[in-house]
Design a protein around this motif. Structure first.
Motif, short mmCIF file in Angstrom:
data_model
loop_
_atom_site.label_atom_id
_atom_site.label_comp_id
_atom_site.label_asym_id
_atom_site.label_seq_id
_atom_site.Cartn_x
_atom_site.Cartn_y
_atom_site.Cartn_z
N LYS A 162 0.83 -1.21 0.00
CA LYS A 162 0.00 0.00 0.00
C LYS A 162 0.86 1.26 0.00
CE LYS A 162 -0.55 -0.14 5.04
NZ LYS A 162 -1.52 -0.30 6.15
N PHE A 163 2.11 1.14 0.46
CA PHE A 163 2.98 2.30 0.47
C PHE A 163 3.67 2.52 -0.87
CE2 PHE A 163 2.89 0.75 4.88
CZ PHE A 163 2.31 1.86 5.47
N ALA A 164 3.76 1.47 -1.69
CA ALA A 164 4.47 1.58 -2.96
C ALA A 164 3.77 2.54 -3.91
CB ALA A 164 4.61 0.21 -3.61
N SER A 165 2.45 2.63 -3.82
CA SER A 165 1.70 3.45 -4.77
C SER A 165 1.87 4.94 -4.54
CB SER A 165 0.21 3.09 -4.71
OG SER A 165 -0.30 3.37 -3.41
N VAL A 166 2.39 5.32 -3.38
CA VAL A 166 2.55 6.75 -3.09
C VAL A 166 4.00 7.10 -2.78
CG1 VAL A 166 0.20 7.01 -2.24
CG2 VAL A 166 2.01 6.35 -0.65
N SER A 167 4.91 6.20 -3.10
CA SER A 167 6.28 6.35 -2.64
C SER A 167 7.15 7.19 -3.56
CB SER A 167 6.92 4.98 -2.46
OG SER A 167 6.90 4.27 -3.68
N ARG A 168 6.73 7.41 -4.80
CA ARG A 168 7.57 8.20 -5.69
C ARG A 168 6.70 8.88 -6.74
NH1 ARG A 168 11.50 4.81 -9.38
NH2 ARG A 168 11.55 6.81 -10.39
N GLU A 169 7.19 9.99 -7.25
CA GLU A 169 6.43 10.73 -8.24
C GLU A 169 6.53 10.11 -9.62
OE1 GLU A 169 7.62 14.77 -8.15
OE2 GLU A 169 7.09 15.09 -6.05
N VAL A 170 7.70 9.62 -9.98
CA VAL A 170 7.91 9.04 -11.30
C VAL A 170 8.17 7.55 -11.13
CG1 VAL A 170 9.30 9.08 -13.39
CG2 VAL A 170 8.88 11.21 -12.14
N ARG A 171 7.31 6.72 -11.66
CA ARG A 171 7.46 5.28 -11.51
C ARG A 171 7.87 4.65 -12.85
NH1 ARG A 171 3.65 3.00 -8.93
NH2 ARG A 171 2.73 4.87 -8.05
N LEU A 172 8.43 3.45 -12.76
CA LEU A 172 8.75 2.71 -13.98
C LEU A 172 7.46 2.30 -14.65
CD1 LEU A 172 11.63 0.41 -12.67
CD2 LEU A 172 11.85 2.33 -14.25
N GLN A 173 7.33 2.61 -15.91
CA GLN A 173 6.11 2.32 -16.66
C GLN A 173 6.26 1.03 -17.46
OE1 GLN A 173 3.28 4.03 -16.62
NE2 GLN A 173 3.91 5.80 -15.43
N GLY A 174 5.32 0.11 -17.29
CA GLY A 174 5.31 -1.08 -18.11
C GLY A 174 4.88 -0.74 -19.53
N ARG A 175 5.29 -1.55 -20.50
CA ARG A 175 4.89 -1.34 -21.88
C ARG A 175 3.40 -1.65 -22.02
NH1 ARG A 175 9.43 -4.53 -25.27
NH2 ARG A 175 7.78 -4.39 -26.86
N ALA A 176 2.68 -0.77 -22.69
CA ALA A 176 1.22 -0.90 -22.78
C ALA A 176 0.80 -2.24 -23.38
CB ALA A 176 0.66 0.26 -23.60
N GLU A 177 1.56 -2.73 -24.36
CA GLU A 177 1.17 -3.97 -25.03
C GLU A 177 1.33 -5.20 -24.14
OE1 GLU A 177 5.27 -2.90 -26.83
OE2 GLU A 177 3.61 -1.91 -25.80
N PHE A 178 2.00 -5.03 -22.99
CA PHE A 178 2.17 -6.16 -22.07
C PHE A 178 1.18 -6.12 -20.91
CE2 PHE A 178 7.01 -6.36 -23.11
CZ PHE A 178 6.70 -6.79 -24.40
N GLU A 179 0.34 -5.11 -20.88
CA GLU A 179 -0.60 -4.97 -19.76
C GLU A 179 -1.80 -5.90 -19.90
OE1 GLU A 179 -0.12 -3.05 -17.07
OE2 GLU A 179 1.84 -2.43 -17.84
N ARG A 180 -2.33 -6.05 -21.12
CA ARG A 180 -3.52 -6.87 -21.35
C ARG A 180 -3.39 -7.63 -22.68
NH1 ARG A 180 -8.01 -5.77 -18.55
NH2 ARG A 180 -9.34 -6.32 -20.32
N PRO A 181 -2.36 -8.46 -22.81
CA PRO A 181 -2.16 -9.14 -24.09
C PRO A 181 -3.20 -10.24 -24.33
CG PRO A 181 -0.60 -9.94 -22.47
CD PRO A 181 -1.32 -8.80 -21.82
N GLU A 182 -3.69 -10.30 -25.55
CA GLU A 182 -4.69 -11.31 -25.92
C GLU A 182 -4.00 -12.63 -26.26
OE1 GLU A 182 -7.99 -11.06 -26.13
OE2 GLU A 182 -8.35 -8.89 -25.89
#
Length: 376
Positions: free
Chosen positions: A254-274
Protein backbone atom coordinates in the motif's frame (compact mmCIF):
# COMPACT_ATOMS: atom_id res chain seq x y z
CA UNK A 1 34.97 7.76 9.94
CA UNK A 2 37.24 9.24 7.29
CA UNK A 3 35.52 12.49 6.28
CA UNK A 4 36.50 12.35 2.57
CA UNK A 5 35.01 8.84 2.38
CA UNK A 6 31.83 10.02 4.08
CA UNK A 7 31.54 12.97 1.69
CA UNK A 8 32.08 10.65 -1.29
CA UNK A 9 29.40 8.28 -0.05
CA UNK A 10 26.98 11.16 0.48
CA UNK A 11 27.64 12.29 -3.08
CA UNK A 12 27.03 8.78 -4.42
CA UNK A 13 23.82 8.52 -2.40
CA UNK A 14 22.58 11.85 -3.77
CA UNK A 15 23.45 10.86 -7.34
CA UNK A 16 21.66 7.52 -6.88
CA UNK A 17 18.48 9.34 -5.97
CA UNK A 18 18.83 11.56 -9.03
CA UNK A 19 19.22 8.45 -11.21
CA UNK A 20 15.90 7.04 -9.96
CA UNK A 21 16.97 4.72 -7.16
CA UNK A 22 14.59 4.71 -4.23
CA UNK A 23 16.59 2.78 -1.65
CA UNK A 24 20.28 2.93 -0.72
CA UNK A 25 22.18 1.12 2.00
CA UNK A 26 25.65 -0.12 2.88
CA UNK A 27 26.62 -3.37 4.51
CA UNK A 28 29.87 -5.20 5.20
CA UNK A 29 30.91 -7.98 2.85
CA UNK A 30 31.05 -10.24 5.92
CA UNK A 31 27.65 -9.21 7.27
CA UNK A 32 25.86 -12.49 6.53
CA UNK A 33 28.03 -15.44 7.62
CA UNK A 34 24.85 -17.52 7.80
CA UNK A 35 24.32 -17.54 4.03
CA UNK A 36 26.57 -20.48 3.02
CA UNK A 37 24.78 -22.87 5.36
CA UNK A 38 21.32 -21.63 4.32
CA UNK A 39 22.16 -21.95 0.65
CA UNK A 40 23.61 -25.42 1.14
CA UNK A 41 20.44 -26.65 2.87
CA UNK A 42 18.25 -25.32 0.06
CA UNK A 43 20.41 -26.91 -2.62
CA UNK A 44 20.60 -30.20 -0.74
CA UNK A 45 16.80 -30.25 -0.61
CA UNK A 46 16.67 -29.73 -4.38
CA UNK A 47 14.61 -26.55 -4.08
CA UNK A 48 16.53 -24.98 -6.95
CA UNK A 49 14.96 -27.40 -9.45
CA UNK A 50 16.98 -27.62 -12.65
CA UNK A 51 18.71 -24.27 -12.10
CA UNK A 52 22.04 -26.08 -12.05
CA UNK A 53 23.94 -22.83 -12.14
CA UNK A 54 22.94 -22.23 -8.52
CA UNK A 55 24.73 -25.38 -7.40
CA UNK A 56 27.68 -24.74 -9.70
CA UNK A 57 28.24 -21.31 -8.15
CA UNK A 58 27.39 -22.28 -4.58
CA UNK A 59 30.71 -21.23 -3.03
CA UNK A 60 30.79 -17.80 -4.66
CA UNK A 61 27.06 -17.25 -4.18
CA UNK A 62 27.17 -17.94 -0.47
CA UNK A 63 29.90 -15.45 0.45
CA UNK A 64 30.70 -12.12 -1.24
CA UNK A 65 34.41 -12.48 -0.50
CA UNK A 66 34.42 -15.84 -2.27
CA UNK A 67 33.21 -13.96 -5.33
CA UNK A 68 35.77 -11.15 -4.87
CA UNK A 69 38.28 -11.58 -2.07
CA UNK A 70 39.03 -7.85 -1.84
CA UNK A 71 35.44 -6.85 -1.10
CA UNK A 72 35.05 -4.96 2.18
CA UNK A 73 31.78 -3.07 1.75
CA UNK A 74 28.68 -3.53 -0.40
CA UNK A 75 26.30 -0.79 -1.49
CA UNK A 76 22.84 -2.21 -2.21
CA UNK A 77 20.35 -0.15 -4.19
CA UNK A 78 16.67 -0.62 -4.91
CA UNK A 79 14.38 0.80 -7.58
CA UNK A 80 10.61 0.73 -7.15
CA UNK A 81 8.69 -0.95 -9.97
CA UNK A 82 5.31 -1.13 -8.25
CA UNK A 83 2.36 -1.50 -10.65
CA UNK A 84 -0.35 1.10 -11.03
CA UNK A 85 -3.14 -1.49 -10.78
CA UNK A 86 -3.69 -4.83 -9.09
CA UNK A 87 -1.99 -7.51 -11.23
CA UNK A 88 -4.20 -10.21 -9.70
CA UNK A 89 -7.29 -8.76 -11.39
CA UNK A 90 -6.10 -10.06 -14.77
CA UNK A 91 -6.23 -13.64 -13.54
CA UNK A 92 -10.02 -13.50 -13.92
CA UNK A 93 -9.84 -12.49 -17.59
CA UNK A 94 -9.10 -15.91 -19.00
CA UNK A 95 -8.63 -14.90 -22.64
CA UNK A 96 -5.80 -12.55 -21.67
CA UNK A 97 -2.28 -13.52 -20.73
CA UNK A 98 -0.83 -12.34 -17.43
CA UNK A 99 2.79 -11.19 -17.47
CA UNK A 100 4.67 -10.64 -14.23
CA UNK A 101 4.93 -6.95 -13.37
CA UNK A 102 8.74 -6.89 -13.50
CA UNK A 103 8.72 -8.22 -17.07
CA UNK A 104 6.34 -5.57 -18.39
CA UNK A 105 9.21 -3.10 -18.28
CA UNK A 106 12.40 -3.06 -20.30
CA UNK A 107 14.80 -5.72 -19.03
CA UNK A 108 15.71 -4.54 -15.55
CA UNK A 109 19.34 -5.57 -16.05
CA UNK A 110 19.53 -2.89 -18.72
CA UNK A 111 17.60 -0.40 -16.61
CA UNK A 112 19.88 -0.70 -13.59
CA UNK A 113 23.34 -1.79 -14.71
CA UNK A 114 24.34 1.41 -16.50
CA UNK A 115 23.22 3.49 -13.53
CA UNK A 116 25.20 1.28 -11.13
CA UNK A 117 28.30 1.65 -13.26
CA UNK A 118 27.97 5.42 -13.12
CA UNK A 119 27.67 5.35 -9.33
CA UNK A 120 30.56 2.92 -8.96
CA UNK A 121 32.72 5.09 -11.17
CA UNK A 122 31.87 8.14 -9.07
CA UNK A 123 32.81 6.32 -5.85
CA UNK A 124 36.08 5.13 -7.40
CA UNK A 125 37.03 8.62 -8.61
CA UNK A 126 36.31 10.19 -5.25
CA UNK A 127 38.03 7.57 -3.08
CA UNK A 128 40.45 5.68 -5.33
CA UNK A 129 38.70 2.46 -4.33
CA UNK A 130 38.27 -0.57 -6.54
CA UNK A 131 34.66 -1.35 -7.42
CA UNK A 132 32.61 -4.09 -9.07
CA UNK A 133 28.96 -3.92 -10.16
CA UNK A 134 26.45 -6.80 -9.99
CA UNK A 135 22.83 -7.07 -11.19
CA UNK A 136 21.29 -10.53 -10.73
CA UNK A 137 23.31 -12.30 -13.43
CA UNK A 138 26.30 -12.78 -11.09
CA UNK A 139 26.19 -15.21 -8.13
CA UNK A 140 25.18 -12.59 -5.56
CA UNK A 141 22.43 -13.08 -2.97
CA UNK A 142 21.05 -9.56 -3.25
CA UNK A 143 18.01 -10.00 -1.01
CA UNK A 144 19.79 -10.98 2.22
CA UNK A 145 22.46 -8.37 1.51
CA UNK A 146 19.72 -5.76 1.03
CA UNK A 147 18.30 -6.81 4.39
CA UNK A 148 21.73 -6.41 5.98
CA UNK A 149 22.03 -2.96 4.36
CA UNK A 150 18.73 -1.82 5.84
CA UNK A 151 16.62 -1.66 2.65
CA UNK A 152 14.00 -4.02 4.03
CA UNK A 153 13.64 -7.63 5.10
CA UNK A 154 13.12 -10.95 3.37
CA UNK A 155 9.47 -11.75 3.78
CA UNK A 156 7.88 -15.13 4.29
CA UNK A 157 7.69 -15.38 0.48
CA UNK A 158 11.53 -14.95 0.39
CA UNK A 159 11.25 -11.64 -1.54
CA UNK A 160 12.59 -8.41 -0.08
CA UNK A 161 9.87 -6.32 1.58
CA UNK A 162 10.27 -2.60 2.14
CA UNK A 163 8.26 -0.35 4.44
CA UNK A 164 8.12 2.22 1.64
CA UNK A 165 7.85 0.07 -1.48
CA UNK A 166 6.34 -3.24 -0.45
CA UNK A 167 7.52 -6.22 -2.48
CA UNK A 168 8.33 -4.21 -5.61
CA UNK A 169 12.07 -3.42 -5.66
CA UNK A 170 14.64 -4.14 -8.35
CA UNK A 171 17.98 -4.70 -6.61
CA UNK A 172 21.58 -4.11 -7.61
CA UNK A 173 24.90 -4.11 -5.76
CA UNK A 174 28.23 -2.33 -5.86
CA UNK A 175 31.13 -4.18 -4.24
CA UNK A 176 34.14 -2.14 -3.14
CA UNK A 177 37.40 -2.67 -1.30
CA UNK A 178 36.77 0.57 0.62
CA UNK A 179 35.67 0.58 4.24
CA UNK A 180 32.43 2.54 4.07
CA UNK A 181 30.18 3.63 6.93
CA UNK A 182 27.56 0.93 7.41
CA UNK A 183 23.80 1.09 7.75
CA UNK A 184 21.90 -0.94 10.31
CA UNK A 185 20.24 -4.16 9.18
CA UNK A 186 16.45 -4.17 8.94
CA UNK A 187 14.36 -6.23 11.32
CA UNK A 188 11.78 -8.66 9.93
CA UNK A 189 8.31 -7.11 10.05
CA UNK A 190 5.93 -9.73 8.67
CA UNK A 191 4.44 -10.42 12.09
CA UNK A 192 1.70 -13.05 12.05
CA UNK A 193 0.67 -12.30 8.44
CA UNK A 194 0.70 -15.31 6.08
CA UNK A 195 -1.11 -13.83 3.08
CA UNK A 196 1.79 -14.49 0.71
CA UNK A 197 1.91 -18.14 1.77
CA UNK A 198 -1.83 -18.68 1.71
CA UNK A 199 -2.36 -17.29 -1.80
CA UNK A 200 0.25 -19.45 -3.52
CA UNK A 201 -1.66 -21.57 -6.08
CA UNK A 202 0.86 -24.43 -5.95
CA UNK A 203 1.90 -24.54 -2.28
CA UNK A 204 5.48 -23.66 -3.17
CA UNK A 205 6.43 -22.67 0.39
CA UNK A 206 7.41 -25.66 2.57
CA UNK A 207 7.56 -23.23 5.50
CA UNK A 208 7.65 -19.47 6.03
CA UNK A 209 10.78 -17.90 4.50
CA UNK A 210 11.46 -21.04 2.44
CA UNK A 211 10.68 -21.48 -1.28
CA UNK A 212 10.71 -24.70 -3.28
CA UNK A 213 11.23 -23.45 -6.83
CA UNK A 214 10.10 -26.78 -8.27
CA UNK A 215 6.54 -25.87 -7.26
CA UNK A 216 6.76 -22.15 -8.07
CA UNK A 217 4.93 -20.90 -11.16
CA UNK A 218 7.48 -18.12 -11.62
CA UNK A 219 10.21 -20.76 -11.91
CA UNK A 220 8.15 -23.19 -13.98
CA UNK A 221 7.09 -20.59 -16.55
CA UNK A 222 10.50 -18.93 -16.88
CA UNK A 223 13.37 -21.23 -15.88
CA UNK A 224 11.94 -24.72 -16.47
CA UNK A 225 12.71 -25.95 -19.98
CA UNK A 226 10.52 -29.02 -20.33
CA UNK A 227 6.76 -29.60 -20.21
CA UNK A 228 4.92 -27.95 -17.32
CA UNK A 229 4.22 -30.78 -14.83
CA UNK A 230 0.61 -31.86 -15.10
CA UNK A 231 -0.31 -31.03 -11.50
CA UNK A 232 0.61 -27.36 -11.98
CA UNK A 233 -1.13 -26.65 -15.29
CA UNK A 234 -4.60 -25.79 -14.01
CA UNK A 235 -3.15 -23.70 -11.13
CA UNK A 236 -1.07 -21.88 -13.72
CA UNK A 237 -4.24 -20.30 -15.09
CA UNK A 238 -3.39 -17.56 -17.59
CA UNK A 239 0.05 -16.77 -16.17
CA UNK A 240 2.21 -16.82 -19.29
CA UNK A 241 5.37 -15.37 -17.72
CA UNK A 242 6.04 -15.37 -14.02
CA UNK A 243 3.66 -15.18 -11.08
CA UNK A 244 2.98 -12.17 -8.87
CA UNK A 245 0.47 -13.62 -6.43
CA UNK A 246 2.66 -13.69 -3.33
CA UNK A 247 4.12 -10.25 -4.08
CA UNK A 248 0.84 -8.58 -5.00
CA UNK A 249 -0.99 -9.64 -1.85
CA UNK A 250 1.62 -8.22 0.56
CA UNK A 251 -0.01 -5.59 2.82
CA UNK A 252 3.13 -3.43 2.69
CA UNK A 253 2.45 -2.72 -0.99
CA UNK A 254 0.00 0.00 0.00
CA UNK A 255 2.98 2.30 0.47
CA UNK A 256 4.47 1.58 -2.96
CA UNK A 257 1.70 3.45 -4.77
CA UNK A 258 2.55 6.75 -3.09
CA UNK A 259 6.28 6.35 -2.64
CA UNK A 260 7.57 8.20 -5.69
CA UNK A 261 6.43 10.73 -8.24
CA UNK A 262 7.91 9.04 -11.30
CA UNK A 263 7.46 5.28 -11.51
CA UNK A 264 8.75 2.71 -13.98
CA UNK A 265 6.11 2.32 -16.66
CA UNK A 266 5.31 -1.08 -18.11
CA UNK A 267 4.89 -1.34 -21.88
CA UNK A 268 1.22 -0.90 -22.78
CA UNK A 269 1.17 -3.97 -25.03
CA UNK A 270 2.17 -6.16 -22.07
CA UNK A 271 -0.60 -4.97 -19.76
CA UNK A 272 -3.52 -6.87 -21.35
CA UNK A 273 -2.16 -9.14 -24.09
CA UNK A 274 -4.69 -11.31 -25.92
CA UNK A 275 -3.92 -15.03 -26.02
CA UNK A 276 -5.29 -15.11 -29.57
CA UNK A 277 -2.60 -12.69 -30.68
CA UNK A 278 0.24 -14.33 -28.75
CA UNK A 279 -0.37 -17.88 -29.94
CA UNK A 280 -0.12 -16.72 -33.54
CA UNK A 281 3.37 -15.27 -33.15
CA UNK A 282 6.10 -16.93 -35.18
CA UNK A 283 9.69 -16.79 -33.99
CA UNK A 284 10.56 -13.48 -35.73
CA UNK A 285 7.33 -11.97 -34.45
CA UNK A 286 8.11 -13.14 -30.91
CA UNK A 287 11.59 -11.64 -31.08
CA UNK A 288 10.27 -8.37 -32.43
CA UNK A 289 7.50 -8.01 -29.84
CA UNK A 290 9.73 -8.85 -26.89
CA UNK A 291 12.89 -7.04 -28.00
CA UNK A 292 14.46 -5.47 -24.92
CA UNK A 293 12.24 -7.54 -22.62
CA UNK A 294 13.35 -10.30 -20.23
CA UNK A 295 10.66 -12.47 -21.84
CA UNK A 296 12.78 -12.80 -24.95
CA UNK A 297 15.33 -14.82 -22.99
CA UNK A 298 13.05 -17.85 -22.55
CA UNK A 299 12.71 -18.28 -26.32
CA UNK A 300 9.74 -18.73 -28.61
CA UNK A 301 9.06 -22.39 -27.82
CA UNK A 302 8.83 -22.03 -24.04
CA UNK A 303 6.72 -18.92 -24.44
CA UNK A 304 4.26 -20.75 -26.70
CA UNK A 305 4.18 -23.60 -24.18
CA UNK A 306 3.00 -21.14 -21.54
CA UNK A 307 0.46 -19.49 -23.85
CA UNK A 308 -1.01 -22.86 -24.78
CA UNK A 309 -1.41 -23.83 -21.13
CA UNK A 310 -3.28 -20.56 -20.64
CA UNK A 311 -5.46 -21.33 -23.67
CA UNK A 312 -6.29 -24.73 -22.21
CA UNK A 313 -7.34 -23.01 -18.98
CA UNK A 314 -9.31 -20.27 -20.73
CA UNK A 315 -12.42 -22.31 -21.61
CA UNK A 316 -12.60 -20.15 -24.74
CA UNK A 317 -13.57 -22.34 -27.69
CA UNK A 318 -12.68 -19.47 -30.03
CA UNK A 319 -9.04 -20.32 -29.31
CA UNK A 320 -9.41 -23.98 -30.25
CA UNK A 321 -8.28 -23.72 -33.87
CA UNK A 322 -5.21 -21.73 -32.86
CA UNK A 323 -4.28 -24.50 -30.42
CA UNK A 324 -4.87 -27.19 -33.07
CA UNK A 325 -2.54 -25.36 -35.45
CA UNK A 326 0.29 -25.79 -32.93
CA UNK A 327 -0.03 -29.58 -33.08
CA UNK A 328 2.20 -29.29 -36.16
CA UNK A 329 4.93 -27.35 -34.37
CA UNK A 330 8.49 -28.57 -34.82
CA UNK A 331 9.05 -28.14 -31.06
CA UNK A 332 7.95 -31.07 -28.86
CA UNK A 333 7.34 -28.81 -25.86
CA UNK A 334 4.92 -26.78 -27.98
CA UNK A 335 3.17 -29.81 -29.46
CA UNK A 336 2.72 -31.31 -26.00
CA UNK A 337 1.18 -28.13 -24.60
CA UNK A 338 -1.05 -27.90 -27.68
CA UNK A 339 -2.31 -31.44 -27.10
CA UNK A 340 -3.21 -30.55 -23.52
CA UNK A 341 -4.95 -27.33 -24.58
CA UNK A 342 -7.02 -29.09 -27.25
CA UNK A 343 -8.01 -31.88 -24.89
CA UNK A 344 -9.10 -29.33 -22.28
CA UNK A 345 -11.13 -27.24 -24.70
CA UNK A 346 -12.68 -29.98 -26.83
CA UNK A 347 -12.24 -33.56 -25.56
CA UNK A 348 -14.24 -35.17 -28.38
CA UNK A 349 -12.37 -33.24 -31.06
CA UNK A 350 -9.14 -34.29 -29.38
CA UNK A 351 -10.10 -37.95 -29.68
CA UNK A 352 -10.40 -37.60 -33.44
CA UNK A 353 -7.12 -35.70 -33.68
CA UNK A 354 -5.35 -38.34 -31.59
CA UNK A 355 -6.00 -40.92 -34.31
CA UNK A 356 -4.43 -38.52 -36.80
CA UNK A 357 -1.40 -37.36 -34.83
CA UNK A 358 -0.41 -40.05 -32.33
CA UNK A 359 0.74 -42.73 -34.83
CA UNK A 360 3.27 -40.30 -36.32
CA UNK A 361 4.50 -38.77 -33.05
CA UNK A 362 8.09 -39.68 -32.21
CA UNK A 363 8.54 -37.73 -28.97
CA UNK A 364 7.76 -39.75 -25.84
CA UNK A 365 6.51 -36.77 -23.83
CA UNK A 366 4.10 -35.72 -26.58
CA UNK A 367 2.84 -39.27 -26.99
CA UNK A 368 2.10 -39.31 -23.26
CA UNK A 369 0.13 -36.08 -23.59
CA UNK A 370 -2.32 -37.81 -25.89
CA UNK A 371 -3.04 -40.63 -23.44
CA UNK A 372 -2.50 -39.42 -19.86
CA UNK A 373 -5.57 -38.63 -17.75
CA UNK A 374 -6.20 -34.89 -17.52
CA UNK A 375 -6.25 -33.03 -14.24
CA UNK A 376 -9.45 -31.19 -13.39
Amino acid sequence: MNQPVQRALDEVRSRAEALGFDSFGVTAATARPDLPAKLNRALAAGWHGDMDWMAETEERRGAPQALWSEARSIIVLGMNYGPQSDPLALLEEKSLGTISVYARNRDYHEIIKGKLKELAGLLSRRTGAEVKVFVDTAPVMEKPLAEAAGLGWQGKHSVLVSRQFGSWLFLGAIFTDADLPLDSPHAENCGSCTKCLDICPTNAFPAPFKLDARRCLAYLSVEHKGPIPLEFRVPMGNRIYGCDDCLAVCPWNKFASVSREVRLQGRAEFERPELADLVGLDDPGFRALFAGSPIKRIGHARFLRNVLIAIGNSGDRHLLEAAIAQLDSREPVVRGAAVWAVRKLAPQRANALEAQYLPNEADADVRTEWTVALDD
